[in-house]
Design a protein around this motif. Sequence first.
Motif, PDB file in Angstrom:
ATOM      1  N   THR A 129      38.908  52.560  46.026  1.00 24.58           N
ATOM      2  CA  THR A 129      38.125  51.749  46.742  1.00 24.58           C
ATOM      3  C   THR A 129      37.350  51.121  45.751  1.00 24.58           C
ATOM      4  OG1 THR A 129      36.663  53.152  47.819  1.00 24.58           O
ATOM      5  CG2 THR A 129      38.709  53.118  48.876  1.00 24.58           C
ATOM      6  N   SER A 130      36.908  51.618  44.706  1.00 23.92           N
ATOM      7  CA  SER A 130      36.029  51.077  43.596  1.00 23.92           C
ATOM      8  C   SER A 130      36.855  50.217  42.570  1.00 23.92           C
ATOM      9  CB  SER A 130      35.190  52.080  43.256  1.00 23.92           C
ATOM     10  OG  SER A 130      35.746  53.133  42.691  1.00 23.92           O
ATOM     11  N   ASP A 131      36.520  50.610  41.323  1.00 17.28           N
ATOM     12  CA  ASP A 131      37.063  49.923  40.210  1.00 17.28           C
ATOM     13  C   ASP A 131      38.618  50.484  40.025  1.00 17.28           C
ATOM     14  OD1 ASP A 131      34.769  48.669  39.738  1.00 17.28           O
ATOM     15  OD2 ASP A 131      34.231  50.098  38.231  1.00 17.28           O
ATOM     16  N   GLN A 132      39.497  49.649  39.639  1.00 13.12           N
ATOM     17  CA  GLN A 132      41.011  49.922  39.131  1.00 13.12           C
ATOM     18  C   GLN A 132      40.911  50.407  37.653  1.00 13.12           C
ATOM     19  OE1 GLN A 132      42.763  50.439  42.131  1.00 13.12           O
ATOM     20  NE2 GLN A 132      40.489  49.708  42.737  1.00 13.12           N
ATOM     21  N   PHE A 133      41.834  51.329  37.342  1.00  8.90           N
ATOM     22  CA  PHE A 133      42.120  51.586  35.858  1.00  8.90           C
ATOM     23  C   PHE A 133      43.394  50.901  35.528  1.00  8.90           C
ATOM     24  CE2 PHE A 133      39.463  55.760  36.273  1.00  8.90           C
ATOM     25  CZ  PHE A 133      38.523  55.229  36.109  1.00  8.90           C
ATOM     26  N   LEU A 134      43.440  50.537  34.284  1.00 12.12           N
ATOM     27  CA  LEU A 134      44.745  49.833  33.762  1.00 12.12           C
ATOM     28  C   LEU A 134      45.928  50.896  33.292  1.00 12.12           C
ATOM     29  CD1 LEU A 134      45.719  47.194  32.853  1.00 12.12           C
ATOM     30  CD2 LEU A 134      45.034  47.896  30.437  1.00 12.12           C
ATOM     31  N   PRO A 135      46.792  50.734  34.196  1.00 16.44           N
ATOM     32  CA  PRO A 135      48.123  51.529  33.837  1.00 16.44           C
ATOM     33  C   PRO A 135      48.617  51.755  32.550  1.00 16.44           C
ATOM     34  CG  PRO A 135      48.141  50.422  36.093  1.00 16.44           C
ATOM     35  CD  PRO A 135      47.288  49.794  35.316  1.00 16.44           C
ATOM     36  N   GLY A 136      48.849  52.706  32.041  1.00 20.11           N
ATOM     37  CA  GLY A 136      49.741  52.902  30.823  1.00 20.11           C
ATOM     38  C   GLY A 136      48.923  52.891  29.688  1.00 20.11           C
ATOM     39  N   SER A 137      47.497  52.849  29.963  1.00 18.09           N
ATOM     40  CA  SER A 137      46.499  52.654  28.781  1.00 18.09           C
ATOM     41  C   SER A 137      46.273  53.761  28.048  1.00 18.09           C
ATOM     42  CB  SER A 137      45.063  51.951  29.357  1.00 18.09           C
ATOM     43  OG  SER A 137      44.092  52.055  28.490  1.00 18.09           O
ATOM     44  N   ASP A 138      46.179  53.821  26.672  1.00 17.46           N
ATOM     45  CA  ASP A 138      45.892  55.090  25.983  1.00 17.46           C
ATOM     46  C   ASP A 138      44.322  55.682  26.159  1.00 17.46           C
ATOM     47  OD1 ASP A 138      48.360  55.494  25.324  1.00 17.46           O
ATOM     48  OD2 ASP A 138      48.364  54.578  23.481  1.00 17.46           O
ATOM     49  N   GLU A 139      43.660  54.411  26.108  1.00 16.42           N
ATOM     50  CA  GLU A 139      42.121  54.701  26.148  1.00 16.42           C
ATOM     51  C   GLU A 139      41.489  54.011  27.447  1.00 16.42           C
ATOM     52  OE1 GLU A 139      40.517  52.651  22.643  1.00 16.42           O
ATOM     53  OE2 GLU A 139      41.225  54.326  21.308  1.00 16.42           O
ATOM     54  N   PHE A 140      40.320  54.680  27.739  1.00 12.37           N
ATOM     55  CA  PHE A 140      39.697  53.863  29.000  1.00 12.37           C
ATOM     56  C   PHE A 140      39.811  52.520  29.350  1.00 12.37           C
ATOM     57  CE2 PHE A 140      36.174  52.441  31.268  1.00 12.37           C
ATOM     58  CZ  PHE A 140      36.382  52.915  32.698  1.00 12.37           C
ATOM     59  N   ALA A 141      40.187  52.113  30.143  1.00 10.68           N
ATOM     60  CA  ALA A 141      40.081  50.294  30.373  1.00 10.68           C
ATOM     61  C   ALA A 141      40.259  50.366  31.801  1.00 10.68           C
ATOM     62  CB  ALA A 141      41.504  50.056  29.887  1.00 10.68           C
ATOM     63  N   VAL A 142      39.660  49.263  32.193  1.00  9.12           N
ATOM     64  CA  VAL A 142      39.455  48.926  33.817  1.00  9.12           C
ATOM     65  C   VAL A 142      40.503  47.762  33.903  1.00  9.12           C
ATOM     66  CG1 VAL A 142      38.091  47.700  35.673  1.00  9.12           C
ATOM     67  CG2 VAL A 142      37.126  49.544  34.008  1.00  9.12           C
ATOM     68  N   ASP A 143      41.237  47.927  35.099  1.00  8.46           N
ATOM     69  CA  ASP A 143      42.267  46.835  35.303  1.00  8.46           C
ATOM     70  C   ASP A 143      41.580  45.685  36.135  1.00  8.46           C
ATOM     71  OD1 ASP A 143      44.294  45.251  36.176  1.00  8.46           O
ATOM     72  OD2 ASP A 143      45.678  46.773  37.023  1.00  8.46           O
ATOM     73  N   GLU A 144      40.939  44.692  35.386  1.00  5.04           N
ATOM     74  CA  GLU A 144      40.149  43.503  35.744  1.00  5.04           C
ATOM     75  C   GLU A 144      41.023  42.647  36.830  1.00  5.04           C
ATOM     76  OE1 GLU A 144      38.042  41.512  32.731  1.00  5.04           O
ATOM     77  OE2 GLU A 144      37.267  43.152  32.068  1.00  5.04           O
ATOM     78  N   ALA A 145      42.253  42.730  36.728  1.00  4.64           N
ATOM     79  CA  ALA A 145      42.994  41.702  37.580  1.00  4.64           C
ATOM     80  C   ALA A 145      43.609  42.280  38.811  1.00  4.64           C
ATOM     81  CB  ALA A 145      44.293  41.273  36.874  1.00  4.64           C
ATOM     82  N   SER A 146      43.114  43.556  38.975  1.00  6.99           N
ATOM     83  CA  SER A 146      43.709  44.448  40.273  1.00  6.99           C
ATOM     84  C   SER A 146      42.688  44.583  41.373  1.00  6.99           C
ATOM     85  CB  SER A 146      44.366  45.826  39.579  1.00  6.99           C
ATOM     86  OG  SER A 146      44.905  46.348  40.838  1.00  6.99           O
ATOM     87  N   ARG A 147      43.062  45.000  42.611  1.00  8.38           N
ATOM     88  CA  ARG A 147      42.194  44.920  43.707  1.00  8.38           C
ATOM     89  C   ARG A 147      41.947  46.227  44.336  1.00  8.38           C
ATOM     90  NH1 ARG A 147      45.628  41.338  47.044  1.00  8.38           N
ATOM     91  NH2 ARG A 147      47.300  42.149  45.862  1.00  8.38           N
ATOM     92  N   PRO A 148      41.065  46.695  45.099  1.00 10.79           N
ATOM     93  CA  PRO A 148      40.946  47.758  45.641  1.00 10.79           C
ATOM     94  C   PRO A 148      42.234  47.928  46.543  1.00 10.79           C
ATOM     95  CG  PRO A 148      38.839  46.758  45.748  1.00 10.79           C
ATOM     96  CD  PRO A 148      39.778  45.659  45.232  1.00 10.79           C
ATOM     97  N   GLY A 149      42.423  49.206  47.169  1.00  6.47           N
ATOM     98  CA  GLY A 149      43.610  49.464  48.028  1.00  6.47           C
ATOM     99  C   GLY A 149      43.672  50.566  48.562  1.00  6.47           C
ATOM    100  N   TYR A 150      44.726  51.138  49.222  1.00  7.01           N
ATOM    101  CA  TYR A 150      44.948  52.189  49.810  1.00  7.01           C
ATOM    102  C   TYR A 150      46.190  52.652  50.086  1.00  7.01           C
ATOM    103  CZ  TYR A 150      45.302  49.177  54.001  1.00  7.01           C
ATOM    104  OH  TYR A 150      45.492  48.100  54.716  1.00  7.01           O
TER     105      TYR A 150
END
Length: 245
Positions: A204-225
């Motif tokens: 429900t907060s920040d999204q993480f970028l799938p498939g990332s080797d290092e920490f990365a926020v997915d800036e294009a994605s939205r919260p969900g459930y």
Amino acid sequence: MRLIQLSDCHLYADPMARSRRGLPARQLEAVIAAVDLDRPDLVMVTGDIAQDESEGAYRLATERLAALDCPWFWLPGNHDDLALMSAEREVLAEVDAGAWRVLKLNTQIPGEASGRVGEDALAALDQRLGQELRPTVIVMHHPPMVVGSAWIDALGLEDADDFWDVVGRYPQVKMVLCGHVHQAFHGTRALPEGQVEVYACPATSDQFLPGSDEFAVDEASRPGYRVVDLKRGGEWLTWVERVEL
């Protein structure tokens, strides 16, 4: 029976406190409003309720979740203070879902980002699974398998093999719902008695970028459930919904 999974709220006591990409309290409120329109029978929140481990964060969470028109339940994640969380609202070990059974596991290692079920909890799980043959969902914070993001997988469930050794004895276990990964995920674990599906949902907060080797926020994605429609005979349908802010 419609079960909806929320996860990784990362709330602060201050409802106007920001995360990396937004306001967690406001995002949770928007997600809850969308969830209510889907008419769930129960909602399960799979950990990391708080970011600042404060009484105020758990109070804010219960105030927001009280807007749901159905029962809701939670369990701790690696960021949570279990004592403060339990003082605000009880953390139950099991939830009756009609034709289904929902068993909850605490995978928190205090002070650590990775998780562990532990020998005692695994023995208890073994005993509990031996008591009933109803189709079963196991709910936990840490995923019991790799999700394909190297940095997340390094912070996963340390005793995943031991977990699967127990679960593999019980074909009534149909799925695992987990949090921690801040992204939609589906994997399958093949076992001697069949297979178990593993699902994670967006935060429900920040999204993480799938498939990332290092920490990365997915800036294009939205919260969900995640929505899970539990049907008789051990069948189900599940999908992810995203929420516009």
